[in-house]
Design an enzyme around this catalytic site. Structure first.
Site, PDB file in Angstrom:
ATOM      1  N   ARG A   1      -5.695   5.197  11.035  1.00 51.65           N
ATOM      2  CA  ARG A   1      -5.153   5.951   9.902  1.00 51.65           C
ATOM      3  C   ARG A   1      -5.330   5.092   8.659  1.00 51.65           C
ATOM      4  NH1 ARG A   1      -2.726   2.076   8.551  1.00 51.65           N
ATOM      5  NH2 ARG A   1      -1.732   3.297   6.966  1.00 51.65           N
ATOM      6  N   GLY A   2      -4.924   5.638   7.499  1.00 48.73           N
ATOM      7  CA  GLY A   2      -5.156   4.938   6.239  1.00 48.73           C
ATOM      8  C   GLY A   2      -6.456   5.460   5.633  1.00 48.73           C
ATOM      9  N   ALA A   3      -6.408   5.719   4.322  1.00 46.10           N
ATOM     10  CA  ALA A   3      -7.519   6.433   3.681  1.00 46.10           C
ATOM     11  C   ALA A   3      -8.883   5.783   3.915  1.00 46.10           C
ATOM     12  CB  ALA A   3      -7.236   6.551   2.183  1.00 46.10           C
TER      13      ALA A   3
ATOM     14  N   ARG B   1      -7.755  15.683   8.762  1.00 45.91           N
ATOM     15  CA  ARG B   1      -6.618  15.332   7.886  1.00 45.91           C
ATOM     16  C   ARG B   1      -7.007  15.698   6.452  1.00 45.91           C
ATOM     17  NH1 ARG B   1      -3.576   9.892   8.746  1.00 45.91           N
ATOM     18  NH2 ARG B   1      -1.929  11.192   7.883  1.00 45.91           N
TER      19      ARG B   1
ATOM     20  N   GLN C   1       4.852   3.138   9.296  1.00 46.88           N
ATOM     21  CA  GLN C   1       3.654   2.303   9.123  1.00 46.88           C
ATOM     22  C   GLN C   1       4.005   0.953   8.496  1.00 46.88           C
ATOM     23  OE1 GLN C   1       3.846   5.547   8.383  1.00 46.88           O
ATOM     24  NE2 GLN C   1       1.887   6.592   8.549  1.00 46.88           N
TER      25      GLN C   1
ATOM     26  N   ASP D   1      -4.059   7.779  -1.250  1.00 45.00           N
ATOM     27  CA  ASP D   1      -4.933   8.615  -0.422  1.00 45.00           C
ATOM     28  C   ASP D   1      -5.874   9.449  -1.270  1.00 45.00           C
ATOM     29  OD1 ASP D   1      -2.426   8.082   1.388  1.00 45.00           O
ATOM     30  OD2 ASP D   1      -4.132   8.556   2.664  1.00 45.00           O
TER      31      ASP D   1
ATOM     32  N   ASN E   1       0.009   9.709  -2.290  1.00 47.21           N
ATOM     33  CA  ASN E   1       0.151   8.597  -1.323  1.00 47.21           C
ATOM     34  C   ASN E   1       1.298   8.931  -0.370  1.00 47.21           C
ATOM     35  OD1 ASN E   1      -0.730   5.980  -0.370  1.00 47.21           O
ATOM     36  ND2 ASN E   1       1.211   5.171  -1.121  1.00 47.21           N
ATOM     37  N   LYS E   2       1.522   8.058   0.573  1.00 47.16           N
ATOM     38  CA  LYS E   2       2.524   8.292   1.620  1.00 47.16           C
ATOM     39  C   LYS E   2       3.862   8.768   1.052  1.00 47.16           C
ATOM     40  CE  LYS E   2       2.054   8.073   5.141  1.00 47.16           C
ATOM     41  NZ  LYS E   2       1.733   9.318   5.879  1.00 47.16           N
TER      42      LYS E   2
HETATM   43  O1  MRU Z   1      -0.624   8.804   7.219  1.00 51.15           O
HETATM   44  P1  MRU Z   1      -1.374   7.529   6.971  1.00 51.15           P
HETATM   45  O2  MRU Z   1      -0.836   6.372   7.738  1.00 51.15           O
HETATM   46  O3  MRU Z   1      -2.858   7.698   7.123  1.00 51.15           O
HETATM   47  O4  MRU Z   1      -1.090   7.253   5.449  1.00 51.15           O
HETATM   48  C1  MRU Z   1      -1.567   6.086   4.853  1.00 51.15           C
HETATM   49  C2  MRU Z   1      -1.096   5.908   3.486  1.00 51.15           C
HETATM   50  O5  MRU Z   1      -0.441   6.743   2.908  1.00 51.15           O
HETATM   51  C3  MRU Z   1      -1.571   4.700   2.793  1.00 51.15           C
HETATM   52  O6  MRU Z   1      -0.607   4.249   1.885  1.00 51.15           O
HETATM   53  C4  MRU Z   1      -2.814   5.140   2.036  1.00 51.15           C
HETATM   54  O7  MRU Z   1      -3.810   5.576   2.922  1.00 51.15           O
HETATM   55  C5  MRU Z   1      -3.293   4.100   1.137  1.00 51.15           C
HETATM   56  S1  MRU Z   1      -4.077   2.764   1.914  1.00 51.15           S
HETATM   57  C6  MRU Z   1      -5.575   3.373   2.353  1.00 51.15           C
END
Ligand code: MRU
Length: 360
Positions: free
Chosen positions: A55-57, A98, A202, A243, A253-254
């Site tokens: 996961r993570g962008a 996603r 996370q 993201d 973002n998250k």
């Molecule tokens: O749901 P996730 O774990 O994929 O979300 C990740 C985030 O929101 C990160 O803060 C975001 O991707 C920035 S770092 C690449």
């Protein structure tokens, strides 16, 4: 990133490609269980993105590119017309996993474009090369972000971060954590406040683990404590990832990032967003049009943890049948953002102009 396990230290990327197989650190078990997962075809890679094996962008984007390389290898014995149809279908499948992180869409589209001209051999090679280039660009951008952002961190700084925008959210190093790594390597004393980041934690599971691996001082805090520490003057800077960033500087973002930004603003704490070019979406004029992923309510009513015999267990927090809402991301208006830490340098307001100049 350095992984310390039982007296041994391994240097690993978050994900990598071995021909038609994609390998990745399985992030669902961390920090308690360290395993490498494998995906043998583009469908399995799509499943890994959807199920958050990774996961993570940044990592999602690289996985999307690798998925396209797998699809090209799967289709190399078809006719040119069938090959194109297969790759278009694979692109749709990967993009549907996603919806919020734009890195995925950019990566898949770049690989699809590489698949549409030349002989079959050239097409397959071009898709593979494009996917590998996206991974290398991701790493180079993380490094530059660390160098640019490291200068914003002073000796003795308290730094607050949300979710995980570290090595695990990219190929390595990360975005929000890269400047922190850089400042720490320069010998600056830092202390990181790590938001736990409910519902999937996370921050507690991944960011805390990464900082522990690197020996960077940190405290895990509950999401609700961030305002308390900012008001008491213990936080000198907030650095988060993104993201998707709209052309006007609005940031998806998250979930919870918006609240941190408002509280930082209220307390005069600089709020920086660290993100590479691949996270900027020049087609989104503002944050209004960004699709926000809504995940299962079960992530809110329960959670994973380790029992006292070391087994991973799902526990219920709320009463059976409790209705819940679970938006995975929120949008922070650009007015709360002090600056963007990018591979092209620090972008300052007015963001409409600085983003266009850097990435338009
Ligand atoms: O749901 P996730 O774990 O994929 O979300 C990740 C985030 O929101 C990160 O803060 C975001 O991707 C920035 S770092 C690449």
């Amino acid at each position: 990133m350095k992984i310390r396990m039982g007296g041994e230290t391994r240097e690993l990327r978050t994900l990598w490609r071995e021909g038609s197989v994609v390998k990745m650190i399985d992030q669902r078990g961390l920090p308690h269980r360290f395993e490498i997962a494998s995906s043998g075809d583009h469908r399995e890679t799509a499943d890994a993105i959807r199920d958050m094996v990774l996961r993570g962008a940044g990592a999602i984007g690289v996985a999307g590119g690798y998925g396209m390389a797998q699809a090209a290898l799967e289709a190399k014995d078809l006719s040119l017309g069938e090959f194109e149809g297969y790759l278009e279908e694979a692109a749709e499948r990967l993009k549907k996993t996603r919806p919020t992180a734009v890195n995925l869409f950019h990566a898949v589209d770049r690989c699809l474009a590489a698949a549409l001209s030349g002989s079959m051999k050239e097409r397959v090679e071009k898709v593979e090369a494009e996917a590998d280039a996206i991974a290398e660009e991701d790493l180079a951008a993380s490094k530059r972000i660390g160098e640019h952002g490291g200068g914003l961190i002073g000796d003795g700084f308290g730094i607050l971060t949300h979710c995980n925008a570290g090595a695990l959210a990219f190929i390595d190093l990360g975005t929000a954590l890269s400047p922190i790594r850089f400042a720490h390597t320069q010998g600056k004393r830092v202390h990181v406040f790590v938001d736990e980041t409910r519902p999937r934690c996370q921050g507690a599971r991944l960011t805390a683990w990464e900082l522990q691996q690197e020996g960077i001082p940190y405290s895990l805090i509950v999401d609700n404590a961030a305002g308390h520490f900012m008001r008491r003057g213990e936080v000198d800077i907030v650095i988060v990832g993104a993201d998707r960033v709209a052309a006007n500087g609005d940031v998806a973002n998250k979930i919870g990032t918006y609240e941190k930004a408002v509280v930082a603003h209220e307390n005069g704490v600089p709020f920086y967003v660290a993100a590479p070019r691949m996270t900027f979406d020049m087609k989104a004029e503002t944050g209004e049009g960004i699709e926000i992923e809504e995940r299962s309510p079960e992530e809110v009513t329960g959670m994973w943890g380790l029992d006292d015999e070391g087994r991973q267990r799902w526990i219920m927090i709320a009463a059976e049948g409790t209705p819940a809402r679970n938006p995975s991301f929120d949008v922070t208006p650009a007015k709360y953002v002090t600056g963007f830490i990018t591979e092209a340098g620090i972008l300052r307001p007015p963001f409409g102009e600085s983003i266009l100049k850097a990435f338009g």
